[in-house]
Write a protein that holds these residues in place. Sequence first.
Motif, PDB file in Angstrom:
ATOM      1  N   ALA A   1       0.834  -1.204   0.000  1.00 42.44           N
ATOM      2  CA  ALA A   1       0.000   0.000   0.000  1.00 42.44           C
ATOM      3  C   ALA A   1       0.870   1.256   0.000  1.00 42.44           C
ATOM      4  O   ALA A   1       0.595   2.217  -0.731  1.00 42.44           O
ATOM      5  CB  ALA A   1      -0.923  -0.012   1.215  1.00 42.44           C
ATOM      6  N   PHE A   2       1.943   1.242   0.803  1.00 45.30           N
ATOM      7  CA  PHE A   2       2.824   2.418   0.870  1.00 45.30           C
ATOM      8  C   PHE A   2       3.538   2.651  -0.457  1.00 45.30           C
ATOM      9  O   PHE A   2       3.528   3.757  -1.002  1.00 45.30           O
ATOM     10  CB  PHE A   2       3.855   2.252   1.977  1.00 45.30           C
ATOM     11  CG  PHE A   2       4.982   3.249   1.888  1.00 45.30           C
ATOM     12  CD1 PHE A   2       4.746   4.597   2.120  1.00 45.30           C
ATOM     13  CD2 PHE A   2       6.264   2.840   1.540  1.00 45.30           C
ATOM     14  CE1 PHE A   2       5.775   5.528   2.020  1.00 45.30           C
ATOM     15  CE2 PHE A   2       7.293   3.757   1.438  1.00 45.30           C
ATOM     16  CZ  PHE A   2       7.051   5.108   1.682  1.00 45.30           C
ATOM     17  N   TYR A   3       4.165   1.608  -1.000  1.00 46.98           N
ATOM     18  CA  TYR A   3       4.925   1.790  -2.237  1.00 46.98           C
ATOM     19  C   TYR A   3       4.014   2.124  -3.420  1.00 46.98           C
ATOM     20  O   TYR A   3       4.415   2.851  -4.343  1.00 46.98           O
ATOM     21  CB  TYR A   3       5.766   0.549  -2.530  1.00 46.98           C
ATOM     22  CG  TYR A   3       6.922   0.398  -1.576  1.00 46.98           C
ATOM     23  CD1 TYR A   3       7.952   1.343  -1.544  1.00 46.98           C
ATOM     24  CD2 TYR A   3       6.980  -0.660  -0.679  1.00 46.98           C
ATOM     25  CE1 TYR A   3       9.010   1.229  -0.655  1.00 46.98           C
ATOM     26  CE2 TYR A   3       8.041  -0.777   0.212  1.00 46.98           C
ATOM     27  CZ  TYR A   3       9.050   0.159   0.214  1.00 46.98           C
ATOM     28  OH  TYR A   3      10.098   0.045   1.098  1.00 46.98           O
ATOM     29  N   LYS A   4       2.794   1.614  -3.380  1.00 48.01           N
ATOM     30  CA  LYS A   4       1.835   1.957  -4.433  1.00 48.01           C
ATOM     31  C   LYS A   4       1.479   3.437  -4.360  1.00 48.01           C
ATOM     32  O   LYS A   4       1.465   4.134  -5.385  1.00 48.01           O
ATOM     33  CB  LYS A   4       0.577   1.097  -4.281  1.00 48.01           C
ATOM     34  CG  LYS A   4      -0.484   1.367  -5.353  1.00 48.01           C
ATOM     35  CD  LYS A   4      -1.709   0.500  -5.141  1.00 48.01           C
ATOM     36  CE  LYS A   4      -2.778   0.816  -6.182  1.00 48.01           C
ATOM     37  NZ  LYS A   4      -4.012   0.002  -5.968  1.00 48.01           N
ATOM     38  N   GLU A   5       1.198   3.918  -3.151  1.00 45.14           N
ATOM     39  CA  GLU A   5       0.879   5.340  -2.972  1.00 45.14           C
ATOM     40  C   GLU A   5       2.064   6.208  -3.374  1.00 45.14           C
ATOM     41  O   GLU A   5       1.911   7.217  -4.068  1.00 45.14           O
ATOM     42  CB  GLU A   5       0.501   5.614  -1.510  1.00 45.14           C
ATOM     43  CG  GLU A   5      -0.828   5.029  -1.059  1.00 45.14           C
ATOM     44  CD  GLU A   5      -2.019   5.798  -1.601  1.00 45.14           C
ATOM     45  OE1 GLU A   5      -1.808   6.859  -2.215  1.00 45.14           O
ATOM     46  OE2 GLU A   5      -3.155   5.330  -1.403  1.00 45.14           O
ATOM     47  N   ALA A   6       3.274   5.807  -2.934  1.00 44.64           N
ATOM     48  CA  ALA A   6       4.469   6.581  -3.259  1.00 44.64           C
ATOM     49  C   ALA A   6       4.687   6.618  -4.770  1.00 44.64           C
ATOM     50  O   ALA A   6       5.028   7.668  -5.341  1.00 44.64           O
ATOM     51  CB  ALA A   6       5.684   5.995  -2.554  1.00 44.64           C
ATOM     52  N   HIS A   7       4.481   5.478  -5.421  1.00 42.19           N
ATOM     53  CA  HIS A   7       4.653   5.419  -6.872  1.00 42.19           C
ATOM     54  C   HIS A   7       3.666   6.337  -7.582  1.00 42.19           C
ATOM     55  O   HIS A   7       4.032   7.084  -8.509  1.00 42.19           O
ATOM     56  CB  HIS A   7       4.477   3.977  -7.362  1.00 42.19           C
ATOM     57  CG  HIS A   7       4.528   3.831  -8.851  1.00 42.19           C
ATOM     58  ND1 HIS A   7       3.401   3.913  -9.647  1.00 42.19           N
ATOM     59  CD2 HIS A   7       5.575   3.638  -9.707  1.00 42.19           C
ATOM     60  CE1 HIS A   7       3.738   3.773 -10.917  1.00 42.19           C
ATOM     61  NE2 HIS A   7       5.052   3.596 -10.976  1.00 42.19           N
ATOM     62  N   GLU A   8       2.410   6.287  -7.160  1.00 40.63           N
ATOM     63  CA  GLU A   8       1.386   7.109  -7.808  1.00 40.63           C
ATOM     64  C   GLU A   8       1.662   8.593  -7.611  1.00 40.63           C
ATOM     65  O   GLU A   8       1.497   9.401  -8.531  1.00 40.63           O
ATOM     66  CB  GLU A   8       0.004   6.737  -7.268  1.00 40.63           C
ATOM     67  CG  GLU A   8      -0.453   5.342  -7.705  1.00 40.63           C
ATOM     68  CD  GLU A   8      -1.774   4.953  -7.084  1.00 40.63           C
ATOM     69  OE1 GLU A   8      -2.289   5.724  -6.233  1.00 40.63           O
ATOM     70  OE2 GLU A   8      -2.313   3.877  -7.437  1.00 40.63           O
ATOM     71  N   ILE A   9       2.079   8.960  -6.401  1.00 43.42           N
ATOM     72  CA  ILE A   9       2.360  10.367  -6.108  1.00 43.42           C
ATOM     73  C   ILE A   9       3.534  10.866  -6.937  1.00 43.42           C
ATOM     74  O   ILE A   9       3.491  11.950  -7.533  1.00 43.42           O
ATOM     75  CB  ILE A   9       2.633  10.553  -4.601  1.00 43.42           C
ATOM     76  CG1 ILE A   9       1.359  10.295  -3.795  1.00 43.42           C
ATOM     77  CG2 ILE A   9       3.164  11.954  -4.312  1.00 43.42           C
ATOM     78  CD1 ILE A   9       1.585  10.232  -2.291  1.00 43.42           C
ATOM     79  N   LEU A  10       4.603  10.074  -6.992  1.00 44.61           N
ATOM     80  CA  LEU A  10       5.786  10.473  -7.766  1.00 44.61           C
ATOM     81  C   LEU A  10       5.489  10.450  -9.264  1.00 44.61           C
ATOM     82  O   LEU A  10       6.047  11.259 -10.029  1.00 44.61           O
ATOM     83  CB  LEU A  10       6.960   9.557  -7.442  1.00 44.61           C
ATOM     84  CG  LEU A  10       7.579   9.734  -6.055  1.00 44.61           C
ATOM     85  CD1 LEU A  10       8.565   8.608  -5.754  1.00 44.61           C
ATOM     86  CD2 LEU A  10       8.272  11.086  -5.941  1.00 44.61           C
ATOM     87  N   ALA A  11       4.625   9.516  -9.691  1.00 40.44           N
ATOM     88  CA  ALA A  11       4.274   9.438 -11.111  1.00 40.44           C
ATOM     89  C   ALA A  11       3.528  10.694 -11.556  1.00 40.44           C
ATOM     90  O   ALA A  11       3.626  11.099 -12.727  1.00 40.44           O
ATOM     91  CB  ALA A  11       3.426   8.194 -11.376  1.00 40.44           C
TER      92      ALA A  11
END
Length: 284
Positions: free
Chosen positions: A251-261
Amino acid sequence: MNNISRAFTKNISQAFQLASEKLGTAEDITDLPQEYKELELRVDALRTVHENILKITRIHTNSSYDYPGQIQETVKVLSRSVGDQIKNLTLSPVESRDTETSAPPQPKTYHHALARSCTQGAELLGTEDPFGAALNKYATVQERIGDHRIKMDSEITQKFVQPFNITLNTSIQFAMRARRNVNSTRLALDSAKRRYKSIRGERSEAARLEVEQAEDQFVAAVEEATTLMKSVLETPEPLRNLAELVNAQLAFYKEAHEILAELAPEIDEMQVQQEALYRNSRND
């Protein structure tokens, strides 16, 4: 012989038996079932796994585990979020002081520290400067990622570290205690056997009954320990805990990926524009 004297004599006899075994002078040592010995090895391995993983994952109980130790942020900086710092640029000195006084301390994580540092950089350069504007956007993103990281830490602490630690200190510990009882009853049995061999005459019957009683206690202890060890090894709890750990990280890495994307194209566009302006200025 009263109970205290009998217990003292029993303890001395067991201690003598243990010493004889360590010195290699014991004649007969009751062997444990092969299944039991295999269960011991597997439980020992499981306990080691729990201990080693907990040594690492316990860091999630303190969200500042990745906070850069070499930086020294002031109380003023730590009392302001990135949003507050950006808003603070438009406030009067009095309003700014009031905001700093009432604001709660900000999280001390790598992402939050990076966000605050970038915000300070944006303040120094000004948001009219391309790099300053980019730092401002990046700071907001890092603060959001930091907030999600703290949420992940909380999830891991509650759904992995705590139950994993409970398993180590309850069911595994109960099994270890039962194993110690097996060792104690085994020593008592071998001590009783040794005494029975050395006794002749009318006391031999009492010694024989003592051996039978010790055998019953030993068998019962082995059965109890075997049941507890099997229960520890068969429970799905460790896998359930690991699944929770994976889900929290996912969940964390998915959120981080989406935010950075979302941010990456904006920064790329700003960089391309700056490159074009730079080349044009060099050609003039």
